[in-house]
Design a protein around this motif. Structure first.
Motif, PDB file in Angstrom:
ATOM      1  N   ARG A 433      19.175  25.700  20.005  1.00  0.00           N
ATOM      2  CA  ARG A 433      19.327  24.298  20.406  1.00  0.00           C
ATOM      3  C   ARG A 433      20.118  23.507  19.376  1.00  0.00           C
ATOM      4  O   ARG A 433      20.919  22.631  19.727  1.00  0.00           O
ATOM      5  CB  ARG A 433      17.958  23.667  20.630  1.00  0.00           C
ATOM      6  N   HIS A 434      19.929  23.816  18.115  1.00  0.00           N
ATOM      7  CA  HIS A 434      20.655  23.096  17.062  1.00  0.00           C
ATOM      8  C   HIS A 434      22.157  23.395  17.141  1.00  0.00           C
ATOM      9  O   HIS A 434      22.982  22.479  17.031  1.00  0.00           O
ATOM     10  CB  HIS A 434      20.111  23.492  15.688  1.00  0.00           C
ATOM     11  N   LEU A 435      22.517  24.652  17.337  1.00  0.00           N
ATOM     12  CA  LEU A 435      23.929  24.998  17.443  1.00  0.00           C
ATOM     13  C   LEU A 435      24.568  24.316  18.651  1.00  0.00           C
ATOM     14  O   LEU A 435      25.720  23.848  18.583  1.00  0.00           O
ATOM     15  CB  LEU A 435      24.088  26.520  17.551  1.00  0.00           C
ATOM     16  N   LEU A 436      23.841  24.220  19.756  1.00  0.00           N
ATOM     17  CA  LEU A 436      24.360  23.560  20.943  1.00  0.00           C
ATOM     18  C   LEU A 436      24.486  22.059  20.720  1.00  0.00           C
ATOM     19  O   LEU A 436      25.516  21.458  21.036  1.00  0.00           O
ATOM     20  CB  LEU A 436      23.437  23.844  22.134  1.00  0.00           C
ATOM     21  N   ALA A 437      23.449  21.457  20.155  1.00  0.00           N
ATOM     22  CA  ALA A 437      23.436  20.010  19.974  1.00  0.00           C
ATOM     23  C   ALA A 437      24.520  19.539  19.032  1.00  0.00           C
ATOM     24  O   ALA A 437      25.074  18.452  19.194  1.00  0.00           O
ATOM     25  CB  ALA A 437      22.064  19.574  19.458  1.00  0.00           C
ATOM     26  N   THR A 438      24.831  20.336  18.044  1.00  0.00           N
ATOM     27  CA  THR A 438      25.874  19.958  17.082  1.00  0.00           C
ATOM     28  C   THR A 438      27.261  20.373  17.548  1.00  0.00           C
ATOM     29  O   THR A 438      28.250  20.061  16.883  1.00  0.00           O
ATOM     30  CB  THR A 438      25.591  20.595  15.711  1.00  0.00           C
ATOM     31  N   GLY A 439      27.342  21.065  18.659  1.00  0.00           N
ATOM     32  CA  GLY A 439      28.629  21.469  19.187  1.00  0.00           C
ATOM     33  C   GLY A 439      29.272  22.616  18.442  1.00  0.00           C
ATOM     34  O   GLY A 439      30.448  22.920  18.667  1.00  0.00           O
ATOM     35  N   ARG A 440      28.532  23.301  17.601  1.00  0.00           N
ATOM     36  CA  ARG A 440      29.144  24.344  16.771  1.00  0.00           C
ATOM     37  C   ARG A 440      29.305  25.665  17.514  1.00  0.00           C
ATOM     38  O   ARG A 440      30.269  26.390  17.288  1.00  0.00           O
ATOM     39  CB  ARG A 440      28.314  24.551  15.506  1.00  0.00           C
ATOM     40  N   ALA A 441      28.353  25.997  18.364  1.00  0.00           N
ATOM     41  CA  ALA A 441      28.438  27.260  19.096  1.00  0.00           C
ATOM     42  C   ALA A 441      27.532  27.202  20.327  1.00  0.00           C
ATOM     43  O   ALA A 441      26.496  26.527  20.319  1.00  0.00           O
ATOM     44  CB  ALA A 441      28.015  28.433  18.201  1.00  0.00           C
ATOM     45  N   VAL A 442      27.926  27.932  21.362  1.00  0.00           N
ATOM     46  CA  VAL A 442      27.112  28.060  22.570  1.00  0.00           C
ATOM     47  C   VAL A 442      26.576  29.488  22.581  1.00  0.00           C
ATOM     48  O   VAL A 442      27.307  30.446  22.844  1.00  0.00           O
ATOM     49  CB  VAL A 442      27.933  27.776  23.842  1.00  0.00           C
ATOM     50  N   VAL A 443      25.300  29.608  22.243  1.00  0.00           N
ATOM     51  CA  VAL A 443      24.627  30.904  22.138  1.00  0.00           C
ATOM     52  C   VAL A 443      23.567  30.978  23.222  1.00  0.00           C
ATOM     53  O   VAL A 443      22.850  29.998  23.477  1.00  0.00           O
ATOM     54  CB  VAL A 443      23.996  31.065  20.741  1.00  0.00           C
ATOM     55  N   GLY A 444      23.452  32.112  23.871  1.00  0.00           N
ATOM     56  CA  GLY A 444      22.468  32.261  24.938  1.00  0.00           C
ATOM     57  C   GLY A 444      21.060  32.429  24.403  1.00  0.00           C
ATOM     58  O   GLY A 444      20.844  32.805  23.246  1.00  0.00           O
ATOM     59  N   ARG A 445      20.100  32.130  25.264  1.00  0.00           N
ATOM     60  CA  ARG A 445      18.691  32.332  24.903  1.00  0.00           C
ATOM     61  C   ARG A 445      17.950  32.856  26.116  1.00  0.00           C
ATOM     62  O   ARG A 445      18.120  32.357  27.230  1.00  0.00           O
ATOM     63  CB  ARG A 445      18.072  31.014  24.428  1.00  0.00           C
ATOM     64  N   THR A 446      17.101  33.867  25.913  1.00  0.00           N
ATOM     65  CA  THR A 446      16.328  34.446  26.999  1.00  0.00           C
ATOM     66  C   THR A 446      15.021  34.957  26.421  1.00  0.00           C
ATOM     67  O   THR A 446      14.622  34.572  25.317  1.00  0.00           O
ATOM     68  CB  THR A 446      17.137  35.575  27.684  1.00  0.00           C
ATOM     69  N   ARG A 447      14.341  35.830  27.162  1.00  0.00           N
ATOM     70  CA  ARG A 447      13.144  36.496  26.647  1.00  0.00           C
ATOM     71  C   ARG A 447      13.313  37.995  26.794  1.00  0.00           C
ATOM     72  O   ARG A 447      13.836  38.482  27.796  1.00  0.00           O
ATOM     73  CB  ARG A 447      11.874  36.025  27.374  1.00  0.00           C
ATOM     74  N   HIS A 448      12.866  38.715  25.792  1.00  0.00           N
ATOM     75  CA  HIS A 448      12.927  40.164  25.794  1.00  0.00           C
ATOM     76  C   HIS A 448      11.559  40.689  25.403  1.00  0.00           C
ATOM     77  O   HIS A 448      11.053  40.393  24.321  1.00  0.00           O
ATOM     78  CB  HIS A 448      13.993  40.645  24.798  1.00  0.00           C
ATOM     79  N   ARG A 449      10.944  41.429  26.329  1.00  0.00           N
ATOM     80  CA  ARG A 449       9.596  41.941  26.124  1.00  0.00           C
ATOM     81  C   ARG A 449       8.622  40.827  25.725  1.00  0.00           C
ATOM     82  O   ARG A 449       7.782  40.982  24.844  1.00  0.00           O
ATOM     83  CB  ARG A 449       9.617  43.057  25.086  1.00  0.00           C
ATOM     84  N   GLY A 450       8.788  39.696  26.404  1.00  0.00           N
ATOM     85  CA  GLY A 450       7.853  38.589  26.245  1.00  0.00           C
ATOM     86  C   GLY A 450       8.156  37.642  25.112  1.00  0.00           C
ATOM     87  O   GLY A 450       7.468  36.620  24.962  1.00  0.00           O
ATOM     88  N   ARG A 451       9.177  37.915  24.313  1.00  0.00           N
ATOM     89  CA  ARG A 451       9.470  37.083  23.154  1.00  0.00           C
ATOM     90  C   ARG A 451      10.871  36.485  23.248  1.00  0.00           C
ATOM     91  O   ARG A 451      11.767  37.053  23.871  1.00  0.00           O
ATOM     92  CB  ARG A 451       9.328  37.898  21.860  1.00  0.00           C
ATOM     93  N   VAL A 452      11.068  35.330  22.615  1.00  0.00           N
ATOM     94  CA  VAL A 452      12.355  34.642  22.635  1.00  0.00           C
ATOM     95  C   VAL A 452      13.415  35.511  21.969  1.00  0.00           C
ATOM     96  O   VAL A 452      13.196  36.069  20.889  1.00  0.00           O
ATOM     97  CB  VAL A 452      12.257  33.283  21.917  1.00  0.00           C
ATOM     98  N   ALA A 453      14.542  35.613  22.612  1.00  0.00           N
ATOM     99  CA  ALA A 453      15.673  36.365  22.072  1.00  0.00           C
ATOM    100  C   ALA A 453      16.931  35.524  22.205  1.00  0.00           C
ATOM    101  O   ALA A 453      17.061  34.693  23.114  1.00  0.00           O
ATOM    102  CB  ALA A 453      15.843  37.687  22.812  1.00  0.00           C
ATOM    103  N   LEU A 454      17.848  35.737  21.286  1.00  0.00           N
ATOM    104  CA  LEU A 454      19.170  35.135  21.389  1.00  0.00           C
ATOM    105  C   LEU A 454      20.103  36.153  22.029  1.00  0.00           C
ATOM    106  O   LEU A 454      19.889  37.363  21.938  1.00  0.00           O
ATOM    107  CB  LEU A 454      19.687  34.735  20.009  1.00  0.00           C
TER     108      LEU A 454
END
Length: 506
Positions: A433-454
């Protein structure tokens, strides 16, 4: 009586209308190019974006000069959009587009061929038919194969599963679903696209008619698990009517074992649908084509061309093994697709849409301009980028590679030593969220085996191996900064965006 519209509003064969089109096109190009040197994402909050756009009237009583309209929209919308050609815009299957395809969009809009009937799109009808036939040949489908263009993978999957449902019913749905449909099941891996469950709901089978099959450690459908699932369903008195294999899952990029799944489809008399929204492009590369072994046995295939074929949205296709299976889509109308001897082809007979754009034009222009070999090399390049990212992540302290890259996506997470799973989840959410909010990078986010993953998704042929390394290091550094300065959470929405030079160093 209202006044007739100005001749300058429409193309009418006159020199004046042609000059108006040229001037309007040039003005639009100026606006687009003026906003083409920005970061991957605007460092603006949702409230700031909403407020800026709310400041102008979408439908004024009287029109304004085009230059003034474009100035406002360029400033408030185009200049504040995601820049998909930036190497650090790497969250989704959302690529830059071939310039030749973008240019062809003008002809699509200006000529406005409607692809539902021959008398609305005479040459365009046969151009699209010729294109989809070529796509079926590329994927190894037989001479009986055909297809139709759709707006996207969701629409293609829906049409493919409609054919599967009607195949199970013995014909098109005229009087409602038969009672036995309550026992029908569709199998797909747990990594399949969400549109499969959505399609089941739209088709009256219910989302729960889709049975998830476990995947192996690579994210591919587990064949042993598939056999157990089929046995369980059969013993329970349900009827598997279709199986969906995925060639390029959204999160791990996995390609299911198509050959083995095709074998099970034949054994259980199931419709075999391959969601190759991503993976269809692997057929462009001689080196990557073996990933698709077995796709030639499919009854239907989804192929998105607005992913790794670099077309503007929307451009997808539903390809079918046997043209006769599409007969049930046809809904005759006296005014449109009359069944008369010697009549020409009406593509509405294959489509769930009536009015539909001539999107085949941009595809034909750009594919013929670029050529298969060059397109195939671009596909190989973006696959290599994902492997490069995996290598850098594996070697970087504070990062954990969650799944070996297979095609164009990479799953990982920031993982400083000593943190609990809940702390890691919070940190990775914060970094993304910080990278997106600052406009520095658009990185994906999902869940892998129940845990947050980039997640990084590489679909940009302009991205270099150095860009990939720099992006991974930015993510690692951002995680370290967020850990060191917890008082900065929640993140600010408008911090300075680094210069382009800062983004290109490894």
């Amino acid at each position: 009586m209202s006044a007739a519209p100005s001749r300058a509003l429409f193309l009418d064969g006159s020199a004046a209308s042609h000059e108006t089109l040229r001037a309007a096109t040039a003005a639009m190009i100026d606006v687009v190019t003026a906003t083409d040197d920005r970061g991957p994402f605007p460092p603006s909050s949702p409230d700031e974006l909403r407020s800026a756009i709310a400041g102008w009237d979408p439908l004024p009583d009287d029109g304004a000069p085009l230059a003034a309209v474009l100035d406002g929209l360029g400033r408030d919308v185009l200049a504040r959009g995601a820049r998909v050609s930036d190497p650090w815009c790497a969250a989704h299957l959302h690529p830059p587009t071939l310039i030749s395809a973008a240019a062809a969009e003008l002809a699509i809009a200006a000529t406005n061929q409607s692809m539902d009937s021959f008398d609305q799109a005479p040459a365009a009808t046969y151009a699209e038919d010729h294109l989809v036939t070529r796509l079926t040949r590329l994927l190894g489908l037989p001479q009986t194969a055909t297809g139709v263009l759709t707006s996207g993978g969701t629409a293609s999957n829906l049409l493919g599963l409609l054919l599967a449902r009607d195949h199970a019913a013995g014909g098109p749905n005229l009087a409602g679903l038969p009672d036995r449909s309550a026992r029908w099941r569709i199998l797909a891996s747990s990594g399949a696209h969400v549109s499969i469950r959505q399609a089941a709901a739209v088709l009256g089978l219910g989302r729960d008619a889709v049975v998830a099959v476990a995947v192996d450690e690579t994210g591919r459908m587990d064949v042993d698990a598939l056999d157990r699932t089929l046995d369980t369903l059969t013993r329970a008195g349900t009827t598997p009517i279709a199986i969906v294999a995925t060639a390029g899952t959204t999160d791990t990029g996995a390609v299911d074992p198509l050959d083995a799944i095709a074998d099970r489809a034949r054994t259980y008399a199931m419709w075999f649908h391959v969601d190759a929204a991503v993976g269809s492009a692997f057929a462009l590369s001689d080196r990557l084509t073996p990933l698709l072994d077995g796709i030639e046995q499919a009854d239907s295939v989804t192929a998105d061309l607005h992913k790794l074929w670099w077309q503007p949205i929307g451009a997808s296709a539903l390809l079918v093994r046997d043209a006769e299976t599409m007969a049930g889509v046809r809904e005759p109308a006296d005014y449109l697709n009359r069944a008369e001897p010697g009549t020409a082809l009406d593509l509405v007979d294959r489509s769930l849409d009536t009015s539909r754009r001539f999107d085949a034009l941009k595809i034909l222009v750009s594919l013929r301009t670029t050529g298969r070999r060059r397109l195939g090399a671009m596909v190989e390049h973006v696959v290599a980028l994902a492997h490069r990212a995996g290598d850098v992540i594996r070697a970087q302290d504070g990062l954990e590679l969650l799944s070996e890259p297979q095609t164009v996506t990479v799953l990982f997470r920031c993982h400083p030593p000593g943190a609990s799973d809940d702390e890691l989840d919070a940190l990775n959410v914060d970094v993304q969220r910080h990278l997106l909010a600052t406009g520095r990078a658009v990185v994906g986010r999902t869940r892998h085996r129940g845990r947050v993953a980039l997640k990084l998704t590489f679909v940009n042929p302009l991205t270099t191996h150095d860009d990939v390394a720099a992006l991974v290091l930015l993510i690692a550094d951002t995680a370290a900064e967020r850990i060191a300065t917890p008082s900065r959470r929640p993140h600010p929405w408008a911090l300075p965006t680094p210069s382009r030079g800062e983004r290109t160093t490894a």
